[in-house]
Design a protein around this motif. Structure first.
Motif, PDB file in Angstrom:
ATOM      1  N   THR A  39       0.804  -1.226   0.000  1.00 37.36           N
ATOM      2  CA  THR A  39       0.000   0.000   0.000  1.00 37.36           C
ATOM      3  C   THR A  39       0.835   1.274   0.000  1.00 37.36           C
ATOM      4  O   THR A  39       0.314   2.344  -0.296  1.00 37.36           O
ATOM      5  N   THR A  40       2.118   1.184   0.326  1.00 42.18           N
ATOM      6  CA  THR A  40       2.972   2.373   0.361  1.00 42.18           C
ATOM      7  C   THR A  40       4.107   2.317  -0.657  1.00 42.18           C
ATOM      8  O   THR A  40       4.922   3.231  -0.723  1.00 42.18           O
ATOM      9  N   ARG A  41       4.160   1.266  -1.438  1.00 37.43           N
ATOM     10  CA  ARG A  41       5.287   1.071  -2.353  1.00 37.43           C
ATOM     11  C   ARG A  41       5.415   2.188  -3.377  1.00 37.43           C
ATOM     12  O   ARG A  41       6.522   2.587  -3.743  1.00 37.43           O
ATOM     13  N   ALA A  42       4.308   2.735  -3.851  1.00 37.36           N
ATOM     14  CA  ALA A  42       4.382   3.817  -4.846  1.00 37.36           C
ATOM     15  C   ALA A  42       5.100   5.036  -4.266  1.00 37.36           C
ATOM     16  O   ALA A  42       5.871   5.697  -4.975  1.00 37.36           O
ATOM     17  N   ILE A  43       4.885   5.324  -3.004  1.00 39.43           N
ATOM     18  CA  ILE A  43       5.582   6.437  -2.354  1.00 39.43           C
ATOM     19  C   ILE A  43       7.080   6.143  -2.318  1.00 39.43           C
ATOM     20  O   ILE A  43       7.901   6.982  -2.688  1.00 39.43           O
ATOM     21  N   TRP A  44       7.440   4.945  -1.853  1.00 44.24           N
ATOM     22  CA  TRP A  44       8.843   4.521  -1.760  1.00 44.24           C
ATOM     23  C   TRP A  44       9.522   4.588  -3.124  1.00 44.24           C
ATOM     24  O   TRP A  44      10.612   5.136  -3.264  1.00 44.24           O
ATOM     25  N   GLU A  45       8.882   4.051  -4.135  1.00 40.07           N
ATOM     26  CA  GLU A  45       9.466   4.061  -5.475  1.00 40.07           C
ATOM     27  C   GLU A  45       9.598   5.482  -6.006  1.00 40.07           C
ATOM     28  O   GLU A  45      10.577   5.804  -6.682  1.00 40.07           O
ATOM     29  N   GLY A  46       8.639   6.352  -5.692  1.00 37.69           N
ATOM     30  CA  GLY A  46       8.738   7.748  -6.102  1.00 37.69           C
ATOM     31  C   GLY A  46       9.930   8.449  -5.464  1.00 37.69           C
ATOM     32  O   GLY A  46      10.642   9.223  -6.119  1.00 37.69           O
ATOM     33  N   VAL A  47      10.155   8.177  -4.196  1.00 37.40           N
ATOM     34  CA  VAL A  47      11.316   8.743  -3.496  1.00 37.40           C
ATOM     35  C   VAL A  47      12.606   8.268  -4.149  1.00 37.40           C
ATOM     36  O   VAL A  47      13.525   9.052  -4.393  1.00 37.40           O
ATOM     37  N   LEU A  48      12.687   6.975  -4.432  1.00 37.37           N
ATOM     38  CA  LEU A  48      13.903   6.419  -5.034  1.00 37.37           C
ATOM     39  C   LEU A  48      14.115   6.955  -6.449  1.00 37.37           C
ATOM     40  O   LEU A  48      15.258   7.259  -6.838  1.00 37.37           O
ATOM     41  N   GLU A  49      13.050   7.092  -7.227  1.00 35.35           N
ATOM     42  CA  GLU A  49      13.176   7.653  -8.580  1.00 35.35           C
ATOM     43  C   GLU A  49      13.699   9.083  -8.521  1.00 35.35           C
ATOM     44  O   GLU A  49      14.552   9.475  -9.320  1.00 35.35           O
ATOM     45  N   GLN A  50      13.187   9.872  -7.575  1.00 36.10           N
ATOM     46  CA  GLN A  50      13.667  11.249  -7.406  1.00 36.10           C
ATOM     47  C   GLN A  50      15.139  11.254  -7.013  1.00 36.10           C
ATOM     48  O   GLN A  50      15.925  12.042  -7.522  1.00 36.10           O
ATOM     49  N   ALA A  51      15.520  10.342  -6.128  1.00 37.88           N
ATOM     50  CA  ALA A  51      16.913  10.263  -5.680  1.00 37.88           C
ATOM     51  C   ALA A  51      17.851   9.943  -6.833  1.00 37.88           C
ATOM     52  O   ALA A  51      18.951  10.495  -6.915  1.00 37.88           O
ATOM     53  N   VAL A  52      17.436   9.068  -7.723  1.00 40.85           N
ATOM     54  CA  VAL A  52      18.264   8.713  -8.880  1.00 40.85           C
ATOM     55  C   VAL A  52      18.493   9.942  -9.759  1.00 40.85           C
ATOM     56  O   VAL A  52      19.574  10.119 -10.327  1.00 40.85           O
ATOM     57  N   ARG A  53      17.501  10.810  -9.855  1.00 37.58           N
ATOM     58  CA  ARG A  53      17.619  12.014 -10.686  1.00 37.58           C
ATOM     59  C   ARG A  53      18.498  13.093 -10.056  1.00 37.58           C
ATOM     60  O   ARG A  53      18.965  13.989 -10.746  1.00 37.58           O
ATOM     61  N   GLU A  54      18.712  13.025  -8.738  1.00 35.52           N
ATOM     62  CA  GLU A  54      19.562  14.012  -8.065  1.00 35.52           C
ATOM     63  C   GLU A  54      20.995  13.855  -8.561  1.00 35.52           C
ATOM     64  O   GLU A  54      21.365  12.822  -9.093  1.00 35.52           O
ATOM     65  N   ASP A  55      21.805  14.878  -8.326  1.00 37.06           N
ATOM     66  CA  ASP A  55      23.185  14.791  -8.823  1.00 37.06           C
ATOM     67  C   ASP A  55      24.229  14.693  -7.719  1.00 37.06           C
ATOM     68  O   ASP A  55      25.419  14.813  -7.982  1.00 37.06           O
ATOM     69  N   THR A  79      17.193  -1.881  -7.346  1.00 42.42           N
ATOM     70  CA  THR A  79      17.018  -1.446  -8.738  1.00 42.42           C
ATOM     71  C   THR A  79      17.423   0.009  -8.902  1.00 42.42           C
ATOM     72  O   THR A  79      18.137   0.371  -9.842  1.00 42.42           O
ATOM     73  N   ALA A  80      16.975   0.851  -7.978  1.00 44.84           N
ATOM     74  CA  ALA A  80      17.329   2.272  -8.045  1.00 44.84           C
ATOM     75  C   ALA A  80      18.840   2.455  -7.900  1.00 44.84           C
ATOM     76  O   ALA A  80      19.445   3.243  -8.632  1.00 44.84           O
ATOM     77  N   ALA A  81      19.447   1.715  -6.984  1.00 46.18           N
ATOM     78  CA  ALA A  81      20.898   1.808  -6.798  1.00 46.18           C
ATOM     79  C   ALA A  81      21.641   1.391  -8.058  1.00 46.18           C
ATOM     80  O   ALA A  81      22.692   1.940  -8.385  1.00 46.18           O
ATOM     81  N   GLY A  82      21.088   0.430  -8.776  1.00 50.17           N
ATOM     82  CA  GLY A  82      21.693  -0.011 -10.022  1.00 50.17           C
ATOM     83  C   GLY A  82      21.617   1.031 -11.129  1.00 50.17           C
ATOM     84  O   GLY A  82      22.355   0.967 -12.102  1.00 50.17           O
ATOM     85  N   GLN A  83      20.730   2.015 -10.972  1.00 52.87           N
ATOM     86  CA  GLN A  83      20.584   3.080 -11.972  1.00 52.87           C
ATOM     87  C   GLN A  83      21.461   4.291 -11.673  1.00 52.87           C
ATOM     88  O   GLN A  83      21.525   5.218 -12.470  1.00 52.87           O
ATOM     89  N   LEU A  84      22.128   4.278 -10.523  1.00 52.39           N
ATOM     90  CA  LEU A  84      22.991   5.393 -10.161  1.00 52.39           C
ATOM     91  C   LEU A  84      24.258   5.379 -11.013  1.00 52.39           C
ATOM     92  O   LEU A  84      24.777   4.322 -11.347  1.00 52.39           O
ATOM     93  N   ALA A  85      24.741   6.551 -11.317  1.00 52.47           N
ATOM     94  CA  ALA A  85      25.997   6.667 -12.061  1.00 52.47           C
ATOM     95  C   ALA A  85      27.147   6.151 -11.192  1.00 52.47           C
ATOM     96  O   ALA A  85      27.045   6.098  -9.965  1.00 52.47           O
ATOM     97  N   ASP A  86      28.239   5.773 -11.841  1.00 53.02           N
ATOM     98  CA  ASP A  86      29.415   5.279 -11.115  1.00 53.02           C
ATOM     99  C   ASP A  86      29.833   6.267 -10.037  1.00 53.02           C
ATOM    100  O   ASP A  86      29.865   7.483 -10.270  1.00 53.02           O
ATOM    101  N   GLY A  87      30.134   5.742  -8.872  1.00 55.77           N
ATOM    102  CA  GLY A  87      30.582   6.572  -7.771  1.00 55.77           C
ATOM    103  C   GLY A  87      29.469   7.095  -6.889  1.00 55.77           C
ATOM    104  O   GLY A  87      29.723   7.584  -5.797  1.00 55.77           O
ATOM    105  N   ARG A  88      28.237   7.015  -7.344  1.00 55.18           N
ATOM    106  CA  ARG A  88      27.101   7.466  -6.526  1.00 55.18           C
ATOM    107  C   ARG A  88      26.590   6.296  -5.705  1.00 55.18           C
ATOM    108  O   ARG A  88      26.739   5.145  -6.088  1.00 55.18           O
ATOM    109  N   ARG A  89      25.959   6.611  -4.553  1.00 53.28           N
ATOM    110  CA  ARG A  89      25.440   5.537  -3.714  1.00 53.28           C
ATOM    111  C   ARG A  89      24.350   6.047  -2.781  1.00 53.28           C
ATOM    112  O   ARG A  89      24.270   7.235  -2.492  1.00 53.28           O
ATOM    113  N   PHE A  90      23.547   5.108  -2.318  1.00 48.20           N
ATOM    114  CA  PHE A  90      22.597   5.362  -1.245  1.00 48.20           C
ATOM    115  C   PHE A  90      23.277   4.975   0.058  1.00 48.20           C
ATOM    116  O   PHE A  90      23.887   3.908   0.140  1.00 48.20           O
ATOM    117  N   VAL A  91      23.160   5.806   1.060  1.00 47.91           N
ATOM    118  CA  VAL A  91      23.593   5.449   2.408  1.00 47.91           C
ATOM    119  C   VAL A  91      22.317   5.239   3.209  1.00 47.91           C
ATOM    120  O   VAL A  91      21.548   6.172   3.428  1.00 47.91           O
TER     121      VAL A  91
END
Length: 118
Positions: A39-55, A79-91
């Motif tokens: 029931t909350t996955r769309a929110i979580w995925e939206g947050v992760l998609e936004q994070a991937v777009r950050e620089d 999946t979102a972490a796999g879309q990050l450019a080299d050197g970027r990461r989620f902590v």
């Protein structure tokens, strides 16, 4: 990210899990509270998609108030972490035990995810 996402829990007779997400002050990332489930996955995925777009090189996910992340939520993080450019990461800070175990089991040593010690 300056948007607050929230799915409030329903009445106590039939509780529906909720997830609230707030921007962190002083660093790039969010603080979440609640559960990551169907029931909350769309929110979580939206947050992760936004994070991937950050620089920023590091994007913080403060999860000390998250009580549970299901396998699909963990998969969305991987999946979102796999879309990050080299050197970027989620902590991921203070994740719930289920998320830590799922990441260790299914995505050990994922280069885009760093889980902080409790």
């Amino acid at each position: 990210m300056n948007t607050q996402y929230r799915v409030p829990a329903a009445g106590s007779s039939d509780p529906v899990p909720g997830l609230a997400v707030y921007p962190l002050s002083g660093r790039q990332g969010v603080r979440a509270a609640g559960e990551v489930v169907l029931t909350t996955r769309a929110i979580w995925e939206g947050v992760l998609e936004q994070a991937v777009r950050e620089d920023e090189d590091v994007y913080y996910l403060e999860l000390s108030e998250v009580t549970f992340v299901d396998v699909a939520g963990a998969g969305a993080l991987a999946t979102a972490a796999g879309q990050l450019a080299d050197g970027r990461r989620f902590v991921v800070r203070q994740p719930p035990p289920a998320l830590r175990r799922t990441l260790d089991l299914l995505w050990p040593d994922h280069a885009g995810i760093e889980v902080s010690a409790p």
